[in-house]
Write an enzyme that holds these catalytic residues in place. Sequence first.
Site, PDB file in Angstrom:
ATOM      1  N   LEU A  14       0.841  -1.203   0.000  1.00  0.00           N
ATOM      2  CA  LEU A  14       0.000   0.000   0.000  1.00  0.00           C
ATOM      3  C   LEU A  14       0.877   1.255   0.000  1.00  0.00           C
ATOM      4  CD1 LEU A  14      -2.874  -0.919   2.485  1.00  0.00           C
ATOM      5  CD2 LEU A  14      -2.537  -1.553   0.082  1.00  0.00           C
ATOM      6  N   ARG A  21       2.340  15.184   5.622  1.00  0.00           N
ATOM      7  CA  ARG A  21       3.225  15.695   6.670  1.00  0.00           C
ATOM      8  C   ARG A  21       4.698  15.753   6.249  1.00  0.00           C
ATOM      9  NH1 ARG A  21       2.957  12.879  11.991  1.00  0.00           N
ATOM     10  NH2 ARG A  21       1.591  11.255  11.201  1.00  0.00           N
ATOM     11  N   ASP A 108       5.555   2.807   3.175  1.00  0.00           N
ATOM     12  CA  ASP A 108       6.207   3.751   4.085  1.00  0.00           C
ATOM     13  C   ASP A 108       6.754   3.056   5.326  1.00  0.00           C
ATOM     14  OD1 ASP A 108       3.917   3.141   5.455  1.00  0.00           O
ATOM     15  OD2 ASP A 108       3.135   5.190   5.536  1.00  0.00           O
ATOM     16  N   GLU A 161      -9.456  -0.624  16.280  1.00  0.00           N
ATOM     17  CA  GLU A 161      -8.780   0.645  16.051  1.00  0.00           C
ATOM     18  C   GLU A 161      -8.902   1.529  17.294  1.00  0.00           C
ATOM     19  OE1 GLU A 161      -6.881   1.542  13.052  1.00  0.00           O
ATOM     20  OE2 GLU A 161      -7.026  -0.583  13.485  1.00  0.00           O
ATOM     21  N   ASN A 233       5.971   8.990   8.430  1.00  0.00           N
ATOM     22  CA  ASN A 233       4.964   9.980   8.035  1.00  0.00           C
ATOM     23  C   ASN A 233       5.518  11.389   8.006  1.00  0.00           C
ATOM     24  OD1 ASN A 233       2.576   8.169   8.009  1.00  0.00           O
ATOM     25  ND2 ASN A 233       3.219   7.880  10.125  1.00  0.00           N
ATOM     26  N   TYR A 355      42.323  17.160  -9.231  1.00  0.00           N
ATOM     27  CA  TYR A 355      41.059  16.724  -9.823  1.00  0.00           C
ATOM     28  C   TYR A 355      41.366  15.881 -11.057  1.00  0.00           C
ATOM     29  CZ  TYR A 355      36.820  16.552 -12.536  1.00  0.00           C
ATOM     30  OH  TYR A 355      35.752  16.086 -13.256  1.00  0.00           O
ATOM     31  N   TYR A 376      36.408  20.135 -19.150  1.00  0.00           N
ATOM     32  CA  TYR A 376      35.183  20.806 -19.589  1.00  0.00           C
ATOM     33  C   TYR A 376      35.536  22.171 -20.146  1.00  0.00           C
ATOM     34  CZ  TYR A 376      30.351  22.508 -19.199  1.00  0.00           C
ATOM     35  OH  TYR A 376      29.101  23.007 -19.467  1.00  0.00           O
ATOM     36  N   ARG A 429      56.255  25.991 -19.006  1.00  0.00           N
ATOM     37  CA  ARG A 429      56.475  27.251 -18.272  1.00  0.00           C
ATOM     38  C   ARG A 429      57.618  28.046 -18.916  1.00  0.00           C
ATOM     39  NH1 ARG A 429      58.344  23.050 -14.385  1.00  0.00           N
ATOM     40  NH2 ARG A 429      60.615  23.135 -14.535  1.00  0.00           N
TER      41      ARG A 429
HETATM   42  C1  UD1 Z   1      -3.366   1.321  10.366  1.00  0.00           C
HETATM   43  C2  UD1 Z   1      -4.137   0.177  11.032  1.00  0.00           C
HETATM   44  C3  UD1 Z   1      -3.808   0.144  12.509  1.00  0.00           C
HETATM   45  C4  UD1 Z   1      -2.308   0.000  12.702  1.00  0.00           C
HETATM   46  C5  UD1 Z   1      -1.565   1.104  11.959  1.00  0.00           C
HETATM   47  C6  UD1 Z   1      -0.086   0.830  11.987  1.00  0.00           C
HETATM   48  C7  UD1 Z   1      -6.204  -0.040   9.762  1.00  0.00           C
HETATM   49  C8  UD1 Z   1      -7.633   0.237   9.731  1.00  0.00           C
HETATM   50  N1  UD1 Z   1      -5.538   0.394  10.830  1.00  0.00           N
HETATM   51  O1  UD1 Z   1      -3.878   2.506  10.954  1.00  0.00           O
HETATM   52  O2  UD1 Z   1      -4.469  -0.926  13.141  1.00  0.00           O
HETATM   53  O3  UD1 Z   1      -1.988   0.029  14.081  1.00  0.00           O
HETATM   54  O4  UD1 Z   1      -1.970   1.173  10.577  1.00  0.00           O
HETATM   55  O5  UD1 Z   1       0.606   1.931  11.461  1.00  0.00           O
HETATM   56  O6  UD1 Z   1      -5.673  -0.654   8.868  1.00  0.00           O
HETATM   57  N2  UD1 Z   1      -3.439   3.570   2.850  1.00  0.00           N
HETATM   58  C9  UD1 Z   1      -3.776   3.568   1.529  1.00  0.00           C
HETATM   59  N3  UD1 Z   1      -5.071   3.852   1.179  1.00  0.00           N
HETATM   60  C10 UD1 Z   1      -6.030   4.140   2.112  1.00  0.00           C
HETATM   61  C11 UD1 Z   1      -5.654   4.153   3.454  1.00  0.00           C
HETATM   62  C12 UD1 Z   1      -4.354   3.858   3.800  1.00  0.00           C
HETATM   63  O7  UD1 Z   1      -2.946   3.319   0.662  1.00  0.00           O
HETATM   64  O8  UD1 Z   1      -7.178   4.370   1.722  1.00  0.00           O
HETATM   65  C13 UD1 Z   1      -2.063   3.264   3.227  1.00  0.00           C
HETATM   66  C14 UD1 Z   1      -1.376   4.518   3.791  1.00  0.00           C
HETATM   67  O9  UD1 Z   1      -0.616   5.165   2.790  1.00  0.00           O
HETATM   68  C15 UD1 Z   1      -0.477   3.948   4.856  1.00  0.00           C
HETATM   69  C16 UD1 Z   1      -1.157   2.658   5.291  1.00  0.00           C
HETATM   70  O10 UD1 Z   1      -2.071   2.328   4.271  1.00  0.00           O
HETATM   71  O11 UD1 Z   1       0.795   3.610   4.352  1.00  0.00           O
HETATM   72  C17 UD1 Z   1      -1.814   2.757   6.627  1.00  0.00           C
HETATM   73  O12 UD1 Z   1      -2.832   3.742   6.579  1.00  0.00           O
HETATM   74  P1  UD1 Z   1      -3.095   4.743   7.743  1.00  0.00           P
HETATM   75  O13 UD1 Z   1      -4.169   5.662   7.340  1.00  0.00           O
HETATM   76  O14 UD1 Z   1      -1.822   5.337   8.218  1.00  0.00           O
HETATM   77  O15 UD1 Z   1      -3.656   3.761   8.834  1.00  0.00           O
HETATM   78  P2  UD1 Z   1      -3.655   3.980  10.384  1.00  0.00           P
HETATM   79  O16 UD1 Z   1      -4.838   4.778  10.756  1.00  0.00           O
HETATM   80  O17 UD1 Z   1      -2.336   4.451  10.824  1.00  0.00           O
HETATM   81 MG    MG Z   2      -0.634   5.384   9.964  1.00  0.00          MG
END
Ligand code: UD1
Ligand code: MG
Length: 457
Positions: A14, A21, A108, A161, A233, A355, A376, A429
């Site tokens: 993902l 941020r 990430d 969550e 982040n 160099y 150059y 020289r």
């Molecule tokens: C998520 C988990 C949480 C966990 C935490 C760890 C869920 C619902 N929650 O929460 O349990 O403790 O990660 O860091 O999964 N992303 C997408 N598309 C989306 C949403 C998210 O690509 O629609 C990606 C984000 O870029 C990110 C990752 O998924 O890399 C996690 O998403 P984020 O929104 O940070 O989830 P958290 O609320 O932190």
């Molecule tokens: Mg997160």
Amino acid sequence: MQADGKSTTTAVVLAAGLGTRMKSDLPKVLHPVAGRPMVGHVLATLDGIGADHAVVVVGDGMDALAAAVRPHATAVQKERLGTGHAVLAARDFIQTHPADDLIVLYGDTPLITTDTLRAMLAARRSPARPGVVVLGFEPADPGPYGRLILDGDGALTAIVEAKDATSEQLAVTLCNSGVMVIDGARALDWLDRIGNRNAKGEYYLTDIVAIARADGAAAAVVIGDADEVLGVNSRVELAEAETIAQQRLRARAMAGGATLIDPQTVYLSWDTELGRDVVIGPNVVFGPGVRIADNVEIRAFCHIEGATVAAGTVIGPFARLRPGADLGTGVHIGNFVEIKASQLGEGTKVNHLSYVGDSIVGAGVNIGAGTITCNYDGHVKSKTVIGDHAFIGSNTALVAPVTVGAGAIVGAGSAISKNVAAGALAVTRADQKEVKGWADRFNAKRRKDKQDRKKEG
Ligand code: UD1
Ligand code: MG
């Protein structure tokens, strides 16, 4: 299963997050850690476990990211509706690349290791045959993380969550890293059943645990190191990830037989290759693409990038090797010397303040202090060629394109713009002029003038 009985794996990474941020024009997962984009680390780790297929989920319009991860496939999540929704953005890929295990990772979260992923895959094969294996960890501050709810037998019953948790659930310290391995045969069915009736109105991937359980499958937890699941982040977290990556790379370098005199001050790249008995002094920085052979000494304060260094070479202190520097056996590069896109033959010495760029330098050449290859002309770069055992006097300007033949000598202070034949002397020289007694007369006059002034005063 493959014919040889090995289980097959499809991975979804993902990476659709905007990374607001980071305050950056670069997609978050392309920010480098140890010289490689974060998402590149994740894809390499998947390679490391022999994953069969991987797809990166990117956001709408993140074309630069899609291009950067090629040849890996990408799927586009048009709207960010939650982690469960994000995995389903790769539905087509998952359907066309069926596997025993579906791994969900995050672009990430670059520090996850092959050992941990292997432990998760092994847990899927454990006697309980869990349909979902979640990577848990104990963060210093559980704050916003999803909590892993276990039953009396230690089986995972649900992930809650933080925003949806009761105060009792919030007291749980075992948290969800987000990383999961799901039964590939059932993943899409379970993912399709995830709803969005929760505090954030999102499709939570985490709901898959309760859904799998309701379907009669077990869920299990593998506990990992908090360092491994650090999600980036912000720039501060990027620096934290860099620190951890550097610690690992230093440990790997030392385990491989290199001495790092002050490890905390040596910065390595993900691909830095160091031979045995390499000694690295304090404050040395390696950019990507460096290969150092055995018995090389790199003294303090060097910057090395894209360079290949053969055995027994000594570099620095205070030297810079730029991309394309290719040093032969036993070469000596001294202080304040910069080498770029140049080959130096065995035993050649460039010891001070020089160099050397776009050059082919033979073996046993001595390049005197302050020599510059003028590669150059403001428009194009040109080559300098120096034959074996040539001697370039100090403070020489070699105006490229130019060739100095084997065994030739260039007199100090020369500006060489024409080829020098092998075995010849070239010197540009002006001839030295000497005036007998001039300095004595000059000094005597100056002293007398000074005394006369004192008497008057
Ligand atoms: C998520 C988990 C949480 C966990 C935490 C760890 C869920 C619902 N929650 O929460 O349990 O403790 O990660 O860091 O999964 N992303 C997408 N598309 C989306 C949403 C998210 O690509 O629609 C990606 C984000 O870029 C990110 C990752 O998924 O890399 C996690 O998403 P984020 O929104 O940070 O989830 P958290 O609320 O932190
Ligand atoms: Mg997160």
